[in-house]
Design an enzyme around this catalytic site. Sequence first.
Site, PDB file in Angstrom:
ATOM      1  CE1 TYR A   4      35.947  63.441  48.709  1.00  0.00           C
ATOM      2  CE2 TYR A   4      34.366  65.084  48.984  1.00  0.00           C
ATOM      3  CZ  TYR A   4      35.280  64.843  48.534  1.00  0.00           C
ATOM      4  OH  TYR A   4      35.486  65.618  47.365  1.00  0.00           O
ATOM      5  CD  GLN A  38      32.186  70.409  53.024  1.00  0.00           C
ATOM      6  OE1 GLN A  38      33.554  70.316  52.765  1.00  0.00           O
ATOM      7  NE2 GLN A  38      31.217  69.759  52.716  1.00  0.00           N
ATOM      8  NE  ARG A  61      26.967  69.295  48.372  1.00  0.00           N
ATOM      9  CZ  ARG A  61      28.238  70.703  47.900  1.00  0.00           C
ATOM     10  NH1 ARG A  61      28.804  70.187  48.365  1.00  0.00           N
ATOM     11  NH2 ARG A  61      28.213  70.275  47.137  1.00  0.00           N
ATOM     12  CB  CYS A  98      31.722  82.600  38.337  1.00  0.00           C
ATOM     13  SG  CYS A  98      31.820  80.692  38.468  1.00  0.00           S
ATOM     14  CG  HIS A 128      34.265  64.361  43.957  1.00  0.00           C
ATOM     15  ND1 HIS A 128      33.805  65.608  43.301  1.00  0.00           N
ATOM     16  CD2 HIS A 128      34.563  64.465  45.053  1.00  0.00           C
ATOM     17  CE1 HIS A 128      33.986  65.942  43.881  1.00  0.00           C
ATOM     18  NE2 HIS A 128      34.088  65.796  45.197  1.00  0.00           N
ATOM     19  CE  LYS A 146      43.728  60.773  27.522  1.00  0.00           C
ATOM     20  NZ  LYS A 146      43.237  60.342  28.386  1.00  0.00           N
ATOM     21  CE  LYS A 162      35.571  76.811  25.857  1.00  0.00           C
ATOM     22  NZ  LYS A 162      36.803  77.608  25.892  1.00  0.00           N
ATOM     23  CB  CYS A 178      36.566  78.834  33.260  1.00  0.00           C
ATOM     24  SG  CYS A 178      37.306  79.596  34.807  1.00  0.00           S
ATOM     25  NE  ARG A 212      31.874  76.299  40.029  1.00  0.00           N
ATOM     26  CZ  ARG A 212      31.618  75.855  38.719  1.00  0.00           C
ATOM     27  NH1 ARG A 212      32.733  75.941  38.302  1.00  0.00           N
ATOM     28  NH2 ARG A 212      30.286  75.588  39.188  1.00  0.00           N
ATOM     29  CD  GLU A 258      29.014  67.091  45.601  1.00  0.00           C
ATOM     30  OE1 GLU A 258      28.215  66.288  46.175  1.00  0.00           O
ATOM     31  OE2 GLU A 258      28.560  67.658  44.364  1.00  0.00           O
ATOM     32  CB  ALA A 288      45.880  91.253  29.079  1.00  0.00           C
ATOM     33  CD  GLN A 328      40.796  78.803  32.069  1.00  0.00           C
ATOM     34  OE1 GLN A 328      39.806  78.549  31.001  1.00  0.00           O
ATOM     35  NE2 GLN A 328      41.392  79.390  31.456  1.00  0.00           N
TER      36      GLN A 328
HETATM   37  P1  NAP Z   1      47.694  75.892  21.988  1.00  0.00           P
HETATM   38  O1  NAP Z   1      47.353  74.916  23.011  1.00  0.00           O
HETATM   39  O2  NAP Z   1      49.242  76.317  21.611  1.00  0.00           O
HETATM   40  O3  NAP Z   1      47.491  74.761  20.937  1.00  0.00           O
HETATM   41  C1  NAP Z   1      48.014  74.854  19.340  1.00  0.00           C
HETATM   42  C2  NAP Z   1      48.172  73.817  18.380  1.00  0.00           C
HETATM   43  O4  NAP Z   1      48.262  73.847  17.783  1.00  0.00           O
HETATM   44  C3  NAP Z   1      48.412  72.527  19.462  1.00  0.00           C
HETATM   45  O5  NAP Z   1      48.037  71.817  18.602  1.00  0.00           O
HETATM   46  C4  NAP Z   1      49.939  71.900  18.467  1.00  0.00           C
HETATM   47  O6  NAP Z   1      49.958  71.148  18.722  1.00  0.00           O
HETATM   48  C5  NAP Z   1      49.292  72.509  17.369  1.00  0.00           C
HETATM   49  N1  NAP Z   1      50.158  73.628  16.604  1.00  0.00           N
HETATM   50  C6  NAP Z   1      51.949  74.660  17.321  1.00  0.00           C
HETATM   51  N2  NAP Z   1      52.586  74.551  16.484  1.00  0.00           N
HETATM   52  C7  NAP Z   1      52.038  74.219  15.187  1.00  0.00           C
HETATM   53  C8  NAP Z   1      53.172  74.056  13.308  1.00  0.00           C
HETATM   54  N3  NAP Z   1      53.675  75.033  13.230  1.00  0.00           N
HETATM   55  N4  NAP Z   1      52.201  73.876  12.779  1.00  0.00           N
HETATM   56  C9  NAP Z   1      51.017  72.723  13.645  1.00  0.00           C
HETATM   57  N5  NAP Z   1      50.278  72.835  14.277  1.00  0.00           N
HETATM   58  C10 NAP Z   1      50.881  73.302  14.953  1.00  0.00           C
HETATM   59  O7  NAP Z   1      47.096  76.878  20.994  1.00  0.00           O
HETATM   60  P2  NAP Z   1      45.637  77.306  20.951  1.00  0.00           P
HETATM   61  O8  NAP Z   1      44.709  76.027  21.054  1.00  0.00           O
HETATM   62  O9  NAP Z   1      45.198  78.617  19.693  1.00  0.00           O
HETATM   63  O10 NAP Z   1      44.821  78.079  22.201  1.00  0.00           O
HETATM   64  C11 NAP Z   1      45.681  79.005  23.168  1.00  0.00           C
HETATM   65  C12 NAP Z   1      45.586  79.133  23.971  1.00  0.00           C
HETATM   66  O11 NAP Z   1      44.742  80.054  24.715  1.00  0.00           O
HETATM   67  C13 NAP Z   1      45.896  77.865  24.946  1.00  0.00           C
HETATM   68  O12 NAP Z   1      46.937  78.535  25.785  1.00  0.00           O
HETATM   69  C14 NAP Z   1      44.857  77.183  25.446  1.00  0.00           C
HETATM   70  O13 NAP Z   1      44.860  77.065  26.451  1.00  0.00           O
HETATM   71  C15 NAP Z   1      43.872  78.827  25.426  1.00  0.00           C
HETATM   72  N6  NAP Z   1      42.563  78.453  25.603  1.00  0.00           N
HETATM   73  C16 NAP Z   1      41.880  77.079  26.138  1.00  0.00           C
HETATM   74  C17 NAP Z   1      40.345  76.796  26.793  1.00  0.00           C
HETATM   75  C18 NAP Z   1      40.111  75.835  27.388  1.00  0.00           C
HETATM   76  O14 NAP Z   1      38.943  75.250  26.892  1.00  0.00           O
HETATM   77  N7  NAP Z   1      40.686  75.884  28.502  1.00  0.00           N
HETATM   78  C19 NAP Z   1      40.119  76.971  25.021  1.00  0.00           C
HETATM   79  C20 NAP Z   1      40.132  78.292  24.181  1.00  0.00           C
HETATM   80  C21 NAP Z   1      41.537  79.026  24.263  1.00  0.00           C
HETATM   81  P3  NAP Z   1      51.324  70.039  17.901  1.00  0.00           P
HETATM   82  O15 NAP Z   1      52.794  71.406  18.117  1.00  0.00           O
HETATM   83  O16 NAP Z   1      51.545  68.935  18.762  1.00  0.00           O
HETATM   84  O17 NAP Z   1      51.358  69.998  16.445  1.00  0.00           O
HETATM   85 FE1  SF4 Z   2      34.042  80.003  38.821  1.00  0.00          FE
HETATM   86 FE2  SF4 Z   2      36.478  80.029  36.884  1.00  0.00          FE
HETATM   87 FE3  SF4 Z   2      36.842  81.928  38.786  1.00  0.00          FE
HETATM   88 FE4  SF4 Z   2      36.776  79.312  39.126  1.00  0.00          FE
HETATM   89  S1  SF4 Z   2      38.191  80.251  37.787  1.00  0.00           S
HETATM   90  S2  SF4 Z   2      35.458  80.857  40.402  1.00  0.00           S
HETATM   91  S3  SF4 Z   2      35.103  78.938  37.935  1.00  0.00           S
HETATM   92  S4  SF4 Z   2      34.981  82.240  36.741  1.00  0.00           S
END
Ligand code: NAP
Ligand code: SF4
Length: 674
Positions: free
Chosen positions: A167, A101, A215, A335, A253, A566, A422, A338, A312, A165, A385, A340
Amino acid sequence: MTSYPHLLSPLDLGFTTLANRVLMGSMHTNLEERGDWNRVAEFYAERARGGVGLMVTGGMAPNAEGGVFPGAAGLFTPQDIAHHRLVTDRVHDAGGRIAMQILHAGRYAYGPDCVAPSAVKSPISPFAPRALDEAGIEKQIDDIAIAAVRAREAGYDGVEIMGSEGYFLNQFLVTHTNRREDRWGGSYENRMRLPVEVMRRVRAAVGRDFIVIFRLSMIDLVPNGSTHDEVVQLARAIEAAGADILNTGIGWHEARVPTIATSVPRAGFAWVTKKLMGKVGIPVITSNRINTPEVAEGLLAGGCADMVSLARPFLADPEFVNKARAGRPDLIAPCIACNQACLDHTFGGKVSSCLVNPRAGHETELVPVPTDAPKRVAVVGAGPAGLSAAITAAQRGHAVTLFDRAGEIGGQLNMARRVPGKEEFHGLVDWFAAMLAETGVTLRLGVEATPDALEGFDTVVVATGVTPRDPGIPGQDHPSVLSYVDVLRDGAPVGGRVAIVGAGGIGFDVAEFLVTGESPTLDLPEWLREWGVTDPETARAGLAPDGPQPEPPVREVVLLQRKAEKPGKRLGKTTGWIHRAALLMKGVQMKAGVNYERIDDAGLHISYGAARERPEVIACDTVVLCSGQESARGLADALGARGVACHVIGGADVAAELDAKRAIDQGVRLAAGL
Ligand code: NAP
Ligand code: SF4
């Protein structure tokens, strides 16, 4: 007799024939910039061995100013050409075909030297581009044609000219980015002169017997983008200028519409490509969110396109085509869209890999070879895991028993898959189940693996995951309080007004779950309405004149966090904005910098800042605790107390920042070394 007769049928391009209708779409891997060309070659060779019809490399810069970032790879020197030769030779030895590309980023180039039709800065870049003069435009065209010639010298089977996209080439097409008054701007004829001239000059430079894909942006999804008539006019002109194949680009984008994230319905934009079918004479490729052979076959059988592009999915499983051909689609690692480990890595300057397949991008280094000393391995915990460790160990020839006290495999994935948008997590859990069966792992569900039960195994892997963190809020034993596990896993009833404590990934997921009725991801017309996408034949660039029209929220939700930043700032680089926008569209209120004072019959009492100012009561029927997680280490500690060595992985090892990406990576890497 195959289930995929369209997908697996050859595509005759006149001077050459592709083995099947599957294109591996372009992905930037960040491997080329690292200079380990053996690694680059092995990345593509593994996918060539997997049976894909044609691959397209990540975007190569035609010159310094057009690179996506300063120092972006391209074919600038004889040594560059020699490096790419390693890739093309390895791919050809593996029986594959590969096109390079050519990507000129224009004003998206992330550097001070970027150039564009006009000096109009992009909203997603801090750099204002320099408007090109006539000589500058000629240079860009020349550089792109030279890149194509060098690609041929390097042994590529063709090139893809990146014209979508948002570009460089795309930037000439629309008045928003092209304010020129010379022969390169003004009327549409003038605005499309550059992409057509690029196509013409590339064809003239490379000769007839070299694949050239263009493309083309079929729906811009930005204000003042192209109309459908303009898209058709351009497509015909590009065909006349010598293209062999037209590939589909969806959205610039900078568009505020998700186009590839997991919440986008599968094949959610194939209807756009279909509009071009019959209007040009060359093959047309459709793309975006196609991740199973069933979906791909359905698109081809339904006349949406002549070929499908999957990008992906080839990170998740290089063997996609071979497994489809063998009638084992259940073994294709899915895939889950995500981003990620692929796009979030790409934009973070890391090597692109895959959450589901940590070998992607690491083919030369992470090689699970058959063991010459098979062991009896116990893995405790059937979350991501443990599943990954068990499957990889079994693939290597170990005798693996996988325990989980739950009655199903999947662990935290079972909560994720209940969240609207999801749904792809269902496929991931199904794939793990298929792989356990295929690799002969003995599954012991509904069984508590005590230290006694683990006696007699040579190796014990503890993947017992996490437990919800106790936030210690006064009054949290009030009947209105639930944990995210009660809500997502156990389906506990939730009232109409909800406060969510914690705005991490799970807080966002719970909010989405609570405000959404039927998942729009499973209902394409509804999803398009929700994001303001409409038929580009009736509205310029496919943007609905009345904007996004989401369904009303099912509940009133307030999402809270203690940090002053935020909410959602730490979500995925390329997907966080989608989660935030989706919740804001549903009227979710987000409050940051709060203290949780107490919970009582009136609701959740909060205050703000270190001085505990501005006391406020969030009147609600339900408070959901999503305050993070702690490692479930009971078993690991009990084994340690008996002096039994074990490997601890996933959330049981480190709960902070845990996600499926780290869990799977750790599981595979551990098992590769057992
Ligand atoms: P997290 O991302 O660590 O968030 C925990 C939340 O709880 C934060 O908002 C934190 O903010 C708050 N918190 C922490 N300690 C606290 C306390 N003692 N009292 C009150 N609030 C508290 O954990 P999670 O939401 O459980 O997610 C777990 C993992 O799964 C994360 O690493 C996340 O990235 C992953 N996950 C990712 C996605 C995604 O969309 N990519 C979706 C689901 C899960 P404050 O401390 O500011 O209050
Ligand atoms: Fe697909 Fe997520 Fe793997 Fe990227 S990281 S290729 S979006 S499963």
